[in-house]
Design a protein around this motif. Structure first.
Motif, PDB file in Angstrom:
ATOM      1  N   ASN A  16     -35.559  21.136  36.881  1.00  0.00           N
ATOM      2  CA  ASN A  16     -34.468  21.919  37.463  1.00  0.00           C
ATOM      3  C   ASN A  16     -33.163  21.127  37.354  1.00  0.00           C
ATOM      4  O   ASN A  16     -33.135  20.040  36.765  1.00  0.00           O
ATOM      5  CB  ASN A  16     -34.787  22.342  38.905  1.00  0.00           C
ATOM      6  CG  ASN A  16     -34.873  21.182  39.878  1.00  0.00           C
ATOM      7  OD1 ASN A  16     -34.440  20.068  39.605  1.00  0.00           O
ATOM      8  ND2 ASN A  16     -35.453  21.439  41.031  1.00  0.00           N
ATOM      9  N   ASP A  17     -32.098  21.660  37.902  1.00  0.00           N
ATOM     10  CA  ASP A  17     -30.785  21.015  37.782  1.00  0.00           C
ATOM     11  C   ASP A  17     -30.697  19.686  38.503  1.00  0.00           C
ATOM     12  O   ASP A  17     -29.776  18.907  38.268  1.00  0.00           O
ATOM     13  CB  ASP A  17     -29.684  21.956  38.307  1.00  0.00           C
ATOM     14  CG  ASP A  17     -29.480  23.156  37.395  1.00  0.00           C
ATOM     15  OD1 ASP A  17     -29.873  23.077  36.205  1.00  0.00           O
ATOM     16  OD2 ASP A  17     -28.932  24.168  37.859  1.00  0.00           O
ATOM     17  N   GLU A  18     -31.637  19.396  39.370  1.00  0.00           N
ATOM     18  CA  GLU A  18     -31.675  18.112  40.083  1.00  0.00           C
ATOM     19  C   GLU A  18     -32.607  17.118  39.397  1.00  0.00           C
ATOM     20  O   GLU A  18     -32.930  16.081  39.939  1.00  0.00           O
ATOM     21  CB  GLU A  18     -32.114  18.329  41.537  1.00  0.00           C
ATOM     22  CG  GLU A  18     -31.076  18.994  42.410  1.00  0.00           C
ATOM     23  CD  GLU A  18     -29.918  18.080  42.791  1.00  0.00           C
ATOM     24  OE1 GLU A  18     -29.975  16.856  42.527  1.00  0.00           O
ATOM     25  OE2 GLU A  18     -28.941  18.594  43.357  1.00  0.00           O
ATOM     26  N   ASP A  19     -33.051  17.439  38.180  1.00  0.00           N
ATOM     27  CA  ASP A  19     -33.991  16.614  37.407  1.00  0.00           C
ATOM     28  C   ASP A  19     -35.333  16.447  38.102  1.00  0.00           C
ATOM     29  O   ASP A  19     -36.031  15.454  37.897  1.00  0.00           O
ATOM     30  CB  ASP A  19     -33.406  15.245  37.063  1.00  0.00           C
ATOM     31  CG  ASP A  19     -32.477  15.295  35.865  1.00  0.00           C
ATOM     32  OD1 ASP A  19     -32.496  16.304  35.140  1.00  0.00           O
ATOM     33  OD2 ASP A  19     -31.728  14.329  35.658  1.00  0.00           O
ATOM     34  N   GLN A  20     -35.705  17.411  38.920  1.00  0.00           N
ATOM     35  CA  GLN A  20     -37.021  17.406  39.536  1.00  0.00           C
ATOM     36  C   GLN A  20     -37.990  18.071  38.562  1.00  0.00           C
ATOM     37  O   GLN A  20     -37.641  19.040  37.893  1.00  0.00           O
ATOM     38  CB  GLN A  20     -36.983  18.144  40.875  1.00  0.00           C
ATOM     39  CG  GLN A  20     -36.102  17.421  41.879  1.00  0.00           C
ATOM     40  CD  GLN A  20     -35.821  18.256  43.107  1.00  0.00           C
ATOM     41  OE1 GLN A  20     -35.521  19.441  43.015  1.00  0.00           O
ATOM     42  NE2 GLN A  20     -35.913  17.631  44.271  1.00  0.00           N
ATOM     43  N   HIS A  21     -39.199  17.545  38.475  1.00  0.00           N
ATOM     44  CA  HIS A  21     -40.201  18.009  37.515  1.00  0.00           C
ATOM     45  C   HIS A  21     -41.239  18.887  38.186  1.00  0.00           C
ATOM     46  O   HIS A  21     -41.566  18.705  39.352  1.00  0.00           O
ATOM     47  CB  HIS A  21     -40.920  16.816  36.901  1.00  0.00           C
ATOM     48  CG  HIS A  21     -40.065  15.964  36.030  1.00  0.00           C
ATOM     49  ND1 HIS A  21     -38.965  15.282  36.478  1.00  0.00           N
ATOM     50  CD2 HIS A  21     -40.166  15.682  34.713  1.00  0.00           C
ATOM     51  CE1 HIS A  21     -38.423  14.612  35.477  1.00  0.00           C
ATOM     52  NE2 HIS A  21     -39.131  14.842  34.407  1.00  0.00           N
ATOM     53  N   SER A  22     -41.794  19.793  37.399  1.00  0.00           N
ATOM     54  CA  SER A  22     -42.901  20.630  37.846  1.00  0.00           C
ATOM     55  C   SER A  22     -43.630  21.113  36.602  1.00  0.00           C
ATOM     56  O   SER A  22     -43.256  20.770  35.480  1.00  0.00           O
ATOM     57  CB  SER A  22     -42.393  21.811  38.675  1.00  0.00           C
ATOM     58  OG  SER A  22     -43.483  22.487  39.286  1.00  0.00           O
ATOM     59  N   ILE A  23     -44.677  21.903  36.814  1.00  0.00           N
ATOM     60  CA  ILE A  23     -45.360  22.529  35.682  1.00  0.00           C
ATOM     61  C   ILE A  23     -45.291  24.041  35.852  1.00  0.00           C
ATOM     62  O   ILE A  23     -45.141  24.551  36.964  1.00  0.00           O
ATOM     63  CB  ILE A  23     -46.819  22.052  35.536  1.00  0.00           C
ATOM     64  CG1 ILE A  23     -47.672  22.416  36.752  1.00  0.00           C
ATOM     65  CG2 ILE A  23     -46.869  20.563  35.263  1.00  0.00           C
ATOM     66  CD1 ILE A  23     -49.154  22.131  36.564  1.00  0.00           C
ATOM     67  N   TRP A  24     -45.378  24.730  34.709  1.00  0.00           N
ATOM     68  CA  TRP A  24     -45.311  26.190  34.700  1.00  0.00           C
ATOM     69  C   TRP A  24     -46.190  26.672  33.553  1.00  0.00           C
ATOM     70  O   TRP A  24     -46.357  25.986  32.549  1.00  0.00           O
ATOM     71  CB  TRP A  24     -43.859  26.645  34.499  1.00  0.00           C
ATOM     72  CG  TRP A  24     -43.645  28.095  34.768  1.00  0.00           C
ATOM     73  CD1 TRP A  24     -43.433  29.062  33.829  1.00  0.00           C
ATOM     74  CD2 TRP A  24     -43.638  28.757  36.022  1.00  0.00           C
ATOM     75  NE1 TRP A  24     -43.290  30.278  34.433  1.00  0.00           N
ATOM     76  CE2 TRP A  24     -43.414  30.125  35.796  1.00  0.00           C
ATOM     77  CE3 TRP A  24     -43.799  28.334  37.337  1.00  0.00           C
ATOM     78  CZ2 TRP A  24     -43.349  31.062  36.803  1.00  0.00           C
ATOM     79  CZ3 TRP A  24     -43.728  29.267  38.349  1.00  0.00           C
ATOM     80  CH2 TRP A  24     -43.502  30.612  38.089  1.00  0.00           C
ATOM     81  N   TRP A  25     -46.759  27.851  33.698  1.00  0.00           N
ATOM     82  CA  TRP A  25     -47.589  28.412  32.644  1.00  0.00           C
ATOM     83  C   TRP A  25     -46.761  28.573  31.365  1.00  0.00           C
ATOM     84  O   TRP A  25     -45.659  29.117  31.388  1.00  0.00           O
ATOM     85  CB  TRP A  25     -48.146  29.770  33.060  1.00  0.00           C
ATOM     86  CG  TRP A  25     -49.043  29.685  34.249  1.00  0.00           C
ATOM     87  CD1 TRP A  25     -50.381  29.420  34.244  1.00  0.00           C
ATOM     88  CD2 TRP A  25     -48.677  29.860  35.615  1.00  0.00           C
ATOM     89  NE1 TRP A  25     -50.863  29.411  35.533  1.00  0.00           N
ATOM     90  CE2 TRP A  25     -49.834  29.678  36.399  1.00  0.00           C
ATOM     91  CE3 TRP A  25     -47.478  30.134  36.274  1.00  0.00           C
ATOM     92  CZ2 TRP A  25     -49.837  29.782  37.774  1.00  0.00           C
ATOM     93  CZ3 TRP A  25     -47.477  30.232  37.655  1.00  0.00           C
ATOM     94  CH2 TRP A  25     -48.650  30.058  38.386  1.00  0.00           C
ATOM     95  N   ALA A  26     -47.321  28.142  30.254  1.00  0.00           N
ATOM     96  CA  ALA A  26     -46.594  28.167  28.978  1.00  0.00           C
ATOM     97  C   ALA A  26     -46.343  29.579  28.473  1.00  0.00           C
ATOM     98  O   ALA A  26     -45.382  29.814  27.741  1.00  0.00           O
ATOM     99  CB  ALA A  26     -47.361  27.362  27.931  1.00  0.00           C
TER     100      ALA A  26
END
Length: 72
Positions: A16-26
């Motif tokens: 996201n815009d805060e450089d926080q990471h996550s995963i999401w379905w491709a």
């Protein structure tokens, strides 16, 4: 991380815009406010990648404020 070698759902690493990471379905559209980081794989592969690259958990805005204070 190659999609064809994955048994089960394929995920991607997103930021996201805060450089926080996550995963999401491709295979799904990204949620608002998130962008593709470029890595894909199984859930475990993506989470392992995040563990390697996301070493500073502070949001980008906080890191910038702290850098400004340190240089003042």
């Amino acid at each position: 991380m190659a999609d064809e070698l994955i048994d089960g759902p394929v995920y991607r690493v997103v930021l996201n815009d805060e450089d926080q990471h996550s995963i999401w379905w491709a295979d799904r559209d990204l949620p608002a406010g998130w962008r593709d980081e470029g890595s894909r794989g199984s859930r475990e592969q993506c989470l392992a990648h995040i563990d390697q690259v996301w070493t500073d958990m502070r949001p980008l805005s906080l890191r910038r404020r702290m850098e400004q204070r340190a240089s003042a």
